[in-house]
Design a protein around this motif. Structure first.
Motif, PDB file in Angstrom:
ATOM      1  N   VAL A 172      55.571  27.998  10.100  1.00  0.00           N
ATOM      2  CA  VAL A 172      54.260  28.126  10.740  1.00  0.00           C
ATOM      3  C   VAL A 172      53.358  26.958  10.357  1.00  0.00           C
ATOM      4  O   VAL A 172      52.711  26.335  11.210  1.00  0.00           O
ATOM      5  N   ALA A 173      53.297  26.650   9.063  1.00  0.00           N
ATOM      6  CA  ALA A 173      52.414  25.581   8.593  1.00  0.00           C
ATOM      7  C   ALA A 173      52.836  24.228   9.160  1.00  0.00           C
ATOM      8  O   ALA A 173      51.986  23.402   9.523  1.00  0.00           O
ATOM      9  N   ALA A 176      51.767  24.070  12.849  1.00  0.00           N
ATOM     10  CA  ALA A 176      50.312  23.919  12.969  1.00  0.00           C
ATOM     11  C   ALA A 176      49.874  22.501  12.599  1.00  0.00           C
ATOM     12  O   ALA A 176      48.960  21.936  13.211  1.00  0.00           O
ATOM     13  N   ILE A 182      46.276  20.885  11.632  1.00  0.00           N
ATOM     14  CA  ILE A 182      45.648  21.794  10.667  1.00  0.00           C
ATOM     15  C   ILE A 182      46.335  21.612   9.325  1.00  0.00           C
ATOM     16  O   ILE A 182      47.560  21.747   9.231  1.00  0.00           O
ATOM     17  N   ARG A 184      48.065  22.145   5.804  1.00  0.00           N
ATOM     18  CA  ARG A 184      48.936  23.248   5.397  1.00  0.00           C
ATOM     19  C   ARG A 184      48.202  24.306   4.567  1.00  0.00           C
ATOM     20  O   ARG A 184      48.485  25.497   4.684  1.00  0.00           O
ATOM     21  N   TYR A 186      45.194  25.423   4.734  1.00  0.00           N
ATOM     22  CA  TYR A 186      44.411  26.348   5.558  1.00  0.00           C
ATOM     23  C   TYR A 186      45.326  27.347   6.275  1.00  0.00           C
ATOM     24  O   TYR A 186      45.037  28.540   6.345  1.00  0.00           O
ATOM     25  N   THR A 187      46.427  26.832   6.805  1.00  0.00           N
ATOM     26  CA  THR A 187      47.387  27.723   7.459  1.00  0.00           C
ATOM     27  C   THR A 187      47.969  28.704   6.447  1.00  0.00           C
ATOM     28  O   THR A 187      48.106  29.902   6.728  1.00  0.00           O
ATOM     29  N   LEU A 191      47.615  32.720   6.644  1.00  0.00           N
ATOM     30  CA  LEU A 191      48.844  33.499   6.741  1.00  0.00           C
ATOM     31  C   LEU A 191      48.963  34.490   5.580  1.00  0.00           C
ATOM     32  O   LEU A 191      49.389  35.640   5.760  1.00  0.00           O
ATOM     33  N   THR A 354      53.399  26.427  19.424  1.00  0.00           N
ATOM     34  CA  THR A 354      52.870  26.651  18.079  1.00  0.00           C
ATOM     35  C   THR A 354      52.423  28.097  17.919  1.00  0.00           C
ATOM     36  O   THR A 354      52.708  28.742  16.898  1.00  0.00           O
ATOM     37  N   PHE A 358      54.054  30.967  15.506  1.00  0.00           N
ATOM     38  CA  PHE A 358      53.247  31.780  14.586  1.00  0.00           C
ATOM     39  C   PHE A 358      53.552  33.263  14.773  1.00  0.00           C
ATOM     40  O   PHE A 358      53.771  33.989  13.798  1.00  0.00           O
ATOM     41  N   ALA A 401      54.134  27.789   2.734  1.00  0.00           N
ATOM     42  CA  ALA A 401      53.308  27.085   3.711  1.00  0.00           C
ATOM     43  C   ALA A 401      52.734  25.782   3.154  1.00  0.00           C
ATOM     44  O   ALA A 401      52.735  24.754   3.838  1.00  0.00           O
TER      45      ALA A 401
END
Length: 474
Positions: A172-173, A176, A182, A184, A186-187, A191, A354, A358, A401
């Motif tokens: 996911v990271a 993103a 974005i 990593r 913050y993701t 998450l 993306t 997620f 992440a």
């Protein structure tokens, strides 16, 4: 660390390397033939679970549909986006055919393992149900096999709850960062918070979340694929012919030809739908149903959704485009799927993918967490153990992440899943005659005109079942 890597590589070679895939295929074919092709006989019945006409209206129980969506959320993941791309790159278009073939066989394995998980489920003090291969081993094979159940439970926690959740966070990271820029951290924080909100609600919150997320995820992804297919409808017959021709060696797209297509198709198909690996039965056991085979049919349907529908969507997106070049080196994995979508509909598709990644990954995190919780509840009744696991899962998702290099620490996931699958398959072989008795009981009731067959433990006095788990019995 190199010592442990060599040990894990050896285990991986002994399981996934050469033994496990043929074992899964042969056993799936045997189950299919011995059960009278049960997955095809009950195929129409599978779709009834989607109508909302569940076998219970009790909000305190997990319905068959909720259990279906949780298991679909677990089966559907990176393998449906990146794994299909890897299979096509390494095995050619023919790999898709063999993914379909193993899914049709795996539907029977999924039915059998889910049926057994339902049969041996136990009612908890809270009124929920817990079950799965570990409990099926204890109550189906006896206390002498507790050591086998413990190995299964430990490997389930290590592979799914710890290892695979780290990779889901990383996936996911990474997506993103690449498409939305974005950072990593913050993701990872978002998450981890979302994971905490779900896992602290237990199976009921997981089921409710899956009931919303999975339909949105599946319908959105399938809708995008259908749009691309319609835009390229004239090329569809040629793609289907390529898949069949490469599958049987009439046309060689990659080095290795038909052999590469079979190997990649079977391996990626099994990795994606998890049929026979012993993971989804843990979720299947939570559902309130009137007969164990009912949930077996539902879980068979989840394999169909995962591979025949969603994996096919990815395959057609790739094969109908111009990005994939058979036998060429370079672009692979999720990047191939992403660039193929962009090639079809424009740059906005990378943002769509993306979001899809997620949703796919987050649904897998929920699923993976519950597998660990269920396995841990088998190993210990100490409630603090579950709290520690929840904190650990949140931390692992965050770590995966924000520190992409750290995921190499979790390379034990695949070999642990290999051991898990071997244990599950051994148990399935020994318990298959019991599953067949239940299938025959289900058929007999249908033949007698009973629309919704009911399992009555009194008709199976030799089996170690929990009568409280079957309130509809006479």
């Amino acid at each position: 660390m190199s010592f442990f890597d060599s040990i894990f590589n050896l285990i991986n070679d002994l399981t996934w390397g050469w033994a496990l895939v043929p074992f899964l295929v042969v056993l799936g074919v045997f189950f299919t033939a011995a059960s009278g092709f049960v997955q095809f006989r009950f195929f129409k019945r599978m779709f009834s679970v989607l109508t909302g006409n569940d076998e219970t209206s009790d909000p305190s129980k997990i319905s068959a549909r909720e259990a279906l969506f949780v298991s679909v959320g677990g089966r559907v993941g990176g393998g449906n986006i990146a794994g299909v791309a890897v299979a096509i790159t390494a095995g050619g278009p023919g790999a898709v055919f063999w993914m379909w073939a193993i899914a049709l066989i795996g539907m029977c394995s999924a039915l059998v393992e889910a049926t057994l998980a339902q049969l041996y489920k136990r009612t908890t003090p809270e009124g929920d149900y817990r079950g799965g291969p570990a409990r099926a081993i204890i109550h189906g094979l006896g206390e002498n096999y507790r050591w086998l159940a413990v190995i299964y439970a430990v490997c389930l926690i290590a592979s799914f709850s710890i290892g695979f959740n780290a990779f889901q966070g990383n996936t996911v990271a990474g997506a993103a960062l690449d498409s939305l820029s974005i950072p990593r951290i913050y993701t990872g924080a978002a998450l981890a918070i979302a994971t905490g909100l779900i896992v602290y609600g237990g199976i009921h919150r997981i089921a409710k979340a899956a009931d919303v997320i999975i339909p949105v995820m599946a319908i959105g992804y399938i809708g995008m694929a259908l749009l691309i297919i319609l835009l390229n409808i004239t090329g569809l017959p040629g793609v289907i012919w390529d898949i069949v021709a490469n599958a049987f060696g009439f046309r060689e797209a990659v080095a290795g030809g038909m052999g590469a297509a079979i190997a990649q198709g079977l391996r990626r198909g099994l990795f994606s739908n998890e049929a026979g690996l012993g993971s989804a039965p843990n979720v299947a056991a939570t559902a309130y149903v009137k007969h164990p085979v009912s949930q077996g049919i539902t879980q068979s349907f989840s394999v169909f959704i995962d591979t025949i529908i969603i994996c096919s969507c990815t395959a057609f997106v790739i094969l109908l485009g111009d990005v994939y070049v058979p036998g060429a080196e370079g672009i692979d994995g999720v990047a191939l799927t992403q660039q193929s979508m962009v090639n079809h509909v424009g740059s906005w598709a990378q943002y769509f993918l993306t979001v899809a990644i997620f949703l796919f990954s987050f649904s897998s995190i929920m699923y993976n967490y519950y597998l660990g919780e269920n396995a841990l509840s088998f190993l210990t009744e100490n409630p603090m153990a579950i709290q520690i696991l929840r904190i650990a899962i949140i931390g692992i998702v965050f770590l995966g992440a924000v520190a992409p290099g750290a995921t190499s620490v979790f390379n034990f996931s695949d070999p642990m899943m290999g051991i898990l699958a071997v244990v599950n398959l051994l148990a399935l072989m020994m318990l298959f005659p019991i599953a067949l008795r239940l299938i025959n009981d289900f058929r007999a009731q249908l033949a007698a005109g009973i629309a919704k067959p009911v399992f009555d433990p009194k008709n199976f006095p030799d089996l170690d079942t929990d009568p409280t788990a079957w309130p509809d019995a006479k």
